[in-house]
Design a protein around this motif. Structure first.
Motif, mmCIF file in Angstrom:
data_model
loop_
_atom_site.group_PDB
_atom_site.id
_atom_site.type_symbol
_atom_site.label_atom_id
_atom_site.label_comp_id
_atom_site.label_asym_id
_atom_site.label_seq_id
_atom_site.Cartn_x
_atom_site.Cartn_y
_atom_site.Cartn_z
ATOM 1 N N GLU A 218 6.935 -12.297 41.594
ATOM 2 C CA GLU A 218 5.797 -12.452 40.697
ATOM 3 C C GLU A 218 4.502 -11.857 41.253
ATOM 4 O O GLU A 218 3.757 -11.206 40.512
ATOM 5 C CB GLU A 218 5.589 -13.937 40.359
ATOM 6 C CG GLU A 218 4.483 -14.193 39.353
ATOM 7 C CD GLU A 218 4.721 -13.514 38.010
ATOM 8 O OE1 GLU A 218 3.737 -13.084 37.376
ATOM 9 O OE2 GLU A 218 5.893 -13.411 37.592
ATOM 10 N N ASP A 288 10.631 -10.929 33.557
ATOM 11 C CA ASP A 288 10.765 -11.809 34.706
ATOM 12 C C ASP A 288 10.949 -10.974 35.964
ATOM 13 O O ASP A 288 11.454 -9.853 35.918
ATOM 14 C CB ASP A 288 11.927 -12.783 34.518
ATOM 15 C CG ASP A 288 13.237 -12.084 34.156
ATOM 16 O OD1 ASP A 288 13.191 -11.104 33.379
ATOM 17 O OD2 ASP A 288 14.295 -12.511 34.644
ATOM 18 N N PRO A 293 16.930 -9.614 37.191
ATOM 19 C CA PRO A 293 16.136 -10.231 36.127
ATOM 20 C C PRO A 293 16.873 -10.262 34.797
ATOM 21 O O PRO A 293 17.806 -9.500 34.562
ATOM 22 C CB PRO A 293 14.910 -9.312 36.044
ATOM 23 C CG PRO A 293 15.428 -7.979 36.467
ATOM 24 C CD PRO A 293 16.440 -8.273 37.537
#
Length: 589
Positions: A218, A288, A293
């Motif tokens: 992230e 994501d 992912p």
């Protein structure tokens, strides 16, 4: 050391009027660039600051308008109600080199992209500073140093690509020009030279073993990766081969584009990238970040930096709801209104083309393909599934909101009736793509706009391969992969090169509807194509009779005055051409 300046080639912009960068400071009692690049901690941090100029895309065009509204695919409900809207000036050909398109209305509207020209140059300048100052001393580990340089070169390639596709070829600058006094020798390079500069940066990044193919965590959202380098190379070579920049149809350019796109598709698809299985849901999700992912298609997405730090309601998904939702909800405007021309571009679900063209300049009399089964009084039946995923039309089932079932009523006098006021669609159509259903019942949206995605690379490959070698198996497989995701049949076998070209252009239009591709595609395919498709935007006016029956009429919404060759490129700011005589203005400006 120099005082606090950022240089956009000839334009010197005081940082006091822009976003301040604490890592670009000169002797004022604190820190200098020289000090930054003496530190193994601050040098990587400087690269982080290089991302500040990546623009917003999506509806980041004043005033919260999608770039597609500046094409024949859509308009905006705010026009003509608000005469100050940039789209109104666009339609009236009211721009000039001293009154630039795509500039926000005031300095307080930082949540819209401001100066698309200067911000890319500021990004280029920042990446040049980083690339030219990284050494064994400030990044001792050779693996880390190679990775950071690859990232910076990909970011520089992205900035250059973003700049030249809108403004045309630029001077190739690979060093920091702060402190230069004489700019008379600076001249614009050719588009091909700019492309090769971009390709060189991308190739060097791709060849770096330590440079990751995707962002897996992230904190790395929005960072450059090897996949981005592949994508930028594919796009740049495709444009370089296209008619606008390849008027002599140099076959070598098309081969380079085909090779670059095949290299990209092969590398990504063999390393975990794949089309998202559901076309509609794809544009309502947030990519994501993981080694494996759920979203394997997105290569690079825009971040949520649409407002000031505390203004989370200005995030992409939230503003899409506030500025592009049907009138049933307390939104400011329904915003993006797809045109009849875009609707007509969608095939029937069996792959036949329903509308072959128009019998008149006002597009009121479509040429209907009798083999398609299309009925102009019942036009929304059995269409490409991407049509239903992208556009709200009269009679469409919207869903249940607060316990009530809602159907789109865009007929005259309906709940969403066609009208020329800001709160209604002028075309009879509303935007479905990107508008997150989670927002309907006071939910929140995490949706992000995709800058680069794998589906686009497949279409790049299909187009370039066809132009280089004809409709080969490679070209067919590439476009049919995209169509299969949409549950559309393969293209007919045995198409000629010219027929395949027409089908791939149609495919790009519907697959990337309301994304930014149409704006650039309609230009790179040449002046004649651009002028022809820019002359008119139409809609569908539905009328409900007293017995409840419905009938429709195709209507003219606007005839833009900017359907002229000068709009192939945006103007170079007047200040640039004054300061630098060699910085020639784009034609017509």
């Amino acid at each position: 050391m120099k005082r606090l300046f950022i240089l956009s080639i000839g334009i010197v912009i005081l940082l006091g009027s822009c976003k301040k960068d604490p890592l670009d400071i000169t002797p004022d009692g604190r820190m200098s660039l020289e000090d930054v690049f003496k530190s193994s901690d601050l040098t990587p941090a400087y690269l982080n600051s290089c991302y500040a100029w990546v623009r917003k895309y999506g509806h980041g065009y004043h005033y919260y308008t999608f770039l597609s509204s500046f094409t024949d695919d859509a308009t905006d409900s705010q026009v003509p109600t608000d005469s100050w809207h940039q789209l109104q000036s666009w339609y009236n050909d009211a721009f000039s080199a001293s009154n630039m398109p795509f500039m926000a209305g005031s300095a307080t509207q930082l949540y819209n992209d401001m100066d698309l020209y200067a911000r890319n140059w500021m990004g280029i300048r920042k990446t040049n500073v980083f690339i030219n100052n990284v050494t064994e001393q400030n990044i001792p580990d050779p693996t880390t140093r190679a990775r950071l340089l690859a990232e910076a070169k990909t970011l520089r390639a992205h900035y250059y690509w973003d700049l030249i596709k809108m403004f045309g070829p630029m001077p190739i600058i690979d060093k920091d020009l702060v402190g230069e006094q004489d700019f008379s020798s600076i001249k614009r390079n050719s588009f091909d030279e700019c492309t090769q500069f971009i390709v060189k940066d991308c190739d060097e990044a791709i060849a770096t073993a330590s440079f990751p193919l995707r962002a897996e965590n992230e904190p790395d959202r929005g960072r450059m990766t090897k996949a981005v380098a592949y994508a930028v190379k594919s796009m740049a070579t495709l444009f370089n081969a296209s008619p606008l920049w390849n008027p002599d149809n140099n076959a070598g350019k098309w081969k380079a584009a085909a090779d670059a796109s095949k290299e990209a598709v092969d590398a990504l698809s063999s390393n975990g990238y794949a089309l998202y299985p559901d076309y509609e849901k794809y544009f309502l999700t947030r990519p994501d970040k993981a080694a494996a992912p759920g979203d394997k298609e997105t290569i690079l997405e825009a971040t949520d930096s649409y407002g000031y730090g505390t203004q989370t309601y200005r995030a992409f998904g939230s503003i899409t709801y506030l500025m592009h939702m049907i009138p049933t909800f307390p939104s400011e405007k329904p915003g993006c209104a797809p045109t009849q021309e875009l609707v007509d571009a969608y095939e029937m679900k069996d792959g036949t083309i329903p509308i072959l063209g128009y019998n008149d300049a006002d597009h009121s009399r479509p040429i209907i393909n009798p083999a398609s089964g299309y009925d102009d009084q019942n036009p929304y039946v059995n269409r490409d599934p991407r049509f239903y995923a992208s556009i709200w039309y009269n009679g469409a089932y919207f869903g249940v909101v607060n316990g009530a079932q809602i159907y789109i009523e865009s007929f005259v006098g309906g709940a969403h009736g066609i009208s020329g006021i800001k709160q209604r669609s002028p075309t009879g159509y509303y935007l479905r793509k990107y508008v997150d259903p989670a927002m309907r019942n006071n939910g929140t949206s995490k949706t992000l706009f995709r800058i680069y995605r794998l589906g686009e690379l497949y279409l790049n490959l299909a187009e370039a391969e066809n132009e280089a070698n004809g409709p080969t198996t490679i070209a067919y497989n590439a476009v049919n992969t995209v169509r299969a995701r949409a549950k559309m049949p393969d293209l007919p076998a045995g198409l000629s090169k010219e027929e395949f070209r027409e089908r791939i252009r149609r495919e790009r239009r519907v697959e990337t509807a309301i994304e930014e591709d149409r704006y650039y595609d309609s230009r790179r395919w040449g002046s004649d194509y651009f002028v022809n498709v820019s002359k008119i935007k139409t809609g569908m006016r539905w009328v409900k009779a007293t017995d409840g029956s419905l009938s429709n009429t195709r209507i003219v919404v606007v005839k833009p005055k900017m359907a002229i060759p000068k709009y192939l490129l945006m103007p170079i700011p007047l200040g640039e051409t004054i300061r630098m005589p060699g910085m020639t203005q784009n034609p017509g400006w």
